[in-house]
Write a protein that holds these residues in place. Sequence first.
Motif, PDB file in Angstrom:
ATOM      1  N   LEU A  37      34.973 130.604 203.213  1.00  0.00           N
ATOM      2  CA  LEU A  37      35.568 131.703 203.524  1.00  0.00           C
ATOM      3  C   LEU A  37      35.009 132.958 203.210  1.00  0.00           C
ATOM      4  O   LEU A  37      34.239 133.047 202.113  1.00  0.00           O
ATOM      5  CB  LEU A  37      36.931 131.611 202.629  1.00  0.00           C
ATOM      6  CG  LEU A  37      37.919 130.406 203.096  1.00  0.00           C
ATOM      7  CD1 LEU A  37      38.976 130.309 201.805  1.00  0.00           C
ATOM      8  CD2 LEU A  37      38.478 130.899 204.188  1.00  0.00           C
ATOM      9  N   GLU A  38      35.518 134.228 203.719  1.00  0.00           N
ATOM     10  CA  GLU A  38      35.045 135.574 203.482  1.00  0.00           C
ATOM     11  C   GLU A  38      35.115 135.725 201.874  1.00  0.00           C
ATOM     12  O   GLU A  38      36.062 135.274 201.256  1.00  0.00           O
ATOM     13  CB  GLU A  38      35.625 136.544 204.297  1.00  0.00           C
ATOM     14  CG  GLU A  38      35.120 136.440 205.637  1.00  0.00           C
ATOM     15  CD  GLU A  38      33.666 136.815 205.956  1.00  0.00           C
ATOM     16  OE1 GLU A  38      32.853 137.443 205.210  1.00  0.00           O
ATOM     17  OE2 GLU A  38      33.110 136.123 206.835  1.00  0.00           O
ATOM     18  N   LYS A  39      34.354 136.316 201.357  1.00  0.00           N
ATOM     19  CA  LYS A  39      34.692 136.747 199.816  1.00  0.00           C
ATOM     20  C   LYS A  39      35.892 137.556 199.548  1.00  0.00           C
ATOM     21  O   LYS A  39      36.280 137.654 198.588  1.00  0.00           O
ATOM     22  CB  LYS A  39      33.476 137.421 199.191  1.00  0.00           C
ATOM     23  CG  LYS A  39      32.239 136.322 199.053  1.00  0.00           C
ATOM     24  CD  LYS A  39      31.170 136.901 198.101  1.00  0.00           C
ATOM     25  CE  LYS A  39      29.961 136.094 198.307  1.00  0.00           C
ATOM     26  NZ  LYS A  39      29.438 135.781 196.992  1.00  0.00           N
ATOM     27  N   THR A  40      36.329 138.301 200.713  1.00  0.00           N
ATOM     28  CA  THR A  40      37.345 139.289 200.278  1.00  0.00           C
ATOM     29  C   THR A  40      38.656 138.332 200.848  1.00  0.00           C
ATOM     30  O   THR A  40      39.873 138.919 200.664  1.00  0.00           O
ATOM     31  CB  THR A  40      37.393 140.221 201.498  1.00  0.00           C
ATOM     32  OG1 THR A  40      36.957 139.774 202.844  1.00  0.00           O
ATOM     33  CG2 THR A  40      36.025 141.368 201.080  1.00  0.00           C
ATOM     34  N   ASP A  41      38.700 137.267 201.505  1.00  0.00           N
ATOM     35  CA  ASP A  41      39.949 136.576 201.869  1.00  0.00           C
ATOM     36  C   ASP A  41      40.588 136.040 200.353  1.00  0.00           C
ATOM     37  O   ASP A  41      39.888 135.387 199.531  1.00  0.00           O
ATOM     38  CB  ASP A  41      39.312 135.191 202.285  1.00  0.00           C
ATOM     39  CG  ASP A  41      40.620 134.477 203.145  1.00  0.00           C
ATOM     40  OD1 ASP A  41      41.646 134.364 202.670  1.00  0.00           O
ATOM     41  OD2 ASP A  41      40.320 133.870 204.190  1.00  0.00           O
ATOM     42  N   PRO A  42      41.947 136.399 200.390  1.00  0.00           N
ATOM     43  CA  PRO A  42      42.676 136.164 199.023  1.00  0.00           C
ATOM     44  C   PRO A  42      42.790 134.719 198.861  1.00  0.00           C
ATOM     45  O   PRO A  42      42.869 134.129 197.909  1.00  0.00           O
ATOM     46  CB  PRO A  42      44.030 136.769 199.176  1.00  0.00           C
ATOM     47  CG  PRO A  42      44.000 137.155 200.837  1.00  0.00           C
ATOM     48  CD  PRO A  42      42.685 137.110 201.376  1.00  0.00           C
ATOM     49  N   LEU A  43      42.794 133.722 200.018  1.00  0.00           N
ATOM     50  CA  LEU A  43      42.818 132.237 199.687  1.00  0.00           C
ATOM     51  C   LEU A  43      41.597 131.559 199.026  1.00  0.00           C
ATOM     52  O   LEU A  43      41.746 130.785 198.370  1.00  0.00           O
ATOM     53  CB  LEU A  43      43.014 131.673 201.138  1.00  0.00           C
ATOM     54  CG  LEU A  43      43.120 130.248 200.977  1.00  0.00           C
ATOM     55  CD1 LEU A  43      44.244 129.747 200.465  1.00  0.00           C
ATOM     56  CD2 LEU A  43      43.208 129.690 202.745  1.00  0.00           C
ATOM     57  N   ARG A  44      40.410 132.491 199.091  1.00  0.00           N
ATOM     58  CA  ARG A  44      39.319 131.898 198.490  1.00  0.00           C
ATOM     59  C   ARG A  44      39.467 131.871 197.065  1.00  0.00           C
ATOM     60  O   ARG A  44      39.122 130.900 196.333  1.00  0.00           O
ATOM     61  CB  ARG A  44      38.120 132.806 198.952  1.00  0.00           C
ATOM     62  CG  ARG A  44      36.817 132.407 198.491  1.00  0.00           C
ATOM     63  CD  ARG A  44      35.517 133.271 198.812  1.00  0.00           C
ATOM     64  NE  ARG A  44      34.478 133.309 197.878  1.00  0.00           N
ATOM     65  CZ  ARG A  44      33.224 132.523 198.650  1.00  0.00           C
ATOM     66  NH1 ARG A  44      33.196 132.093 199.592  1.00  0.00           N
ATOM     67  NH2 ARG A  44      32.260 132.373 197.610  1.00  0.00           N
TER      68      ARG A  44
END
Length: 183
Positions: A37-44
């Motif tokens: 996941l992208e580092k900015t993805d809140p799910l991460r």
Amino acid sequence: MIHNTPHQYGAIARALHWWSALFFFVMFFVGLYMTDLEKTDPLRGSLFQFHISLGILIFGLTVIRILWKLKEVQPDFPATMSETQIKIAKATYGLLYLLLLLIPLSGYVIVTTAGKNPGFFGLFELPNLIGKDEALHEQAEEVHEFLAWTAILLVTGHILMALKHHFIDKDNLLLKMLGKADK
């Protein structure tokens, strides 16, 4: 039957085994998914917290499993297994237990060297005994990944051998861990 017998594993050993297996697979695949996941993805961030909590849980379950294993009688290996096969099986079990301790410990190093405290499902946090250290953090990530892939390979071999015993050798090795072995 709560306790092990020479013929099969008891309810506690079986529960610890199957819950550990479930948690390990969930944690492994969550780890693969979250790192993509992208580092900015809140799910991460949420998945990282879940992954860390599962790691703490697996570590605790593994300590309990080892103590239970030391306390309990262990079911006999099938008579068809050679001494060499038994030694390999015991070494594999030992290595799996070691990995189930080292993987969460390397995860602890990853989290703490990032300057954070590992949390357990929002209930409590473990203390940070290491502190922020970028070089150690990167090394710990590499070690963690290597150990996880090593464990998945050993677990795959463990599953394949259990299936071999059940479908090819037609012995009761797998049935012992399912609580369905004949006496």
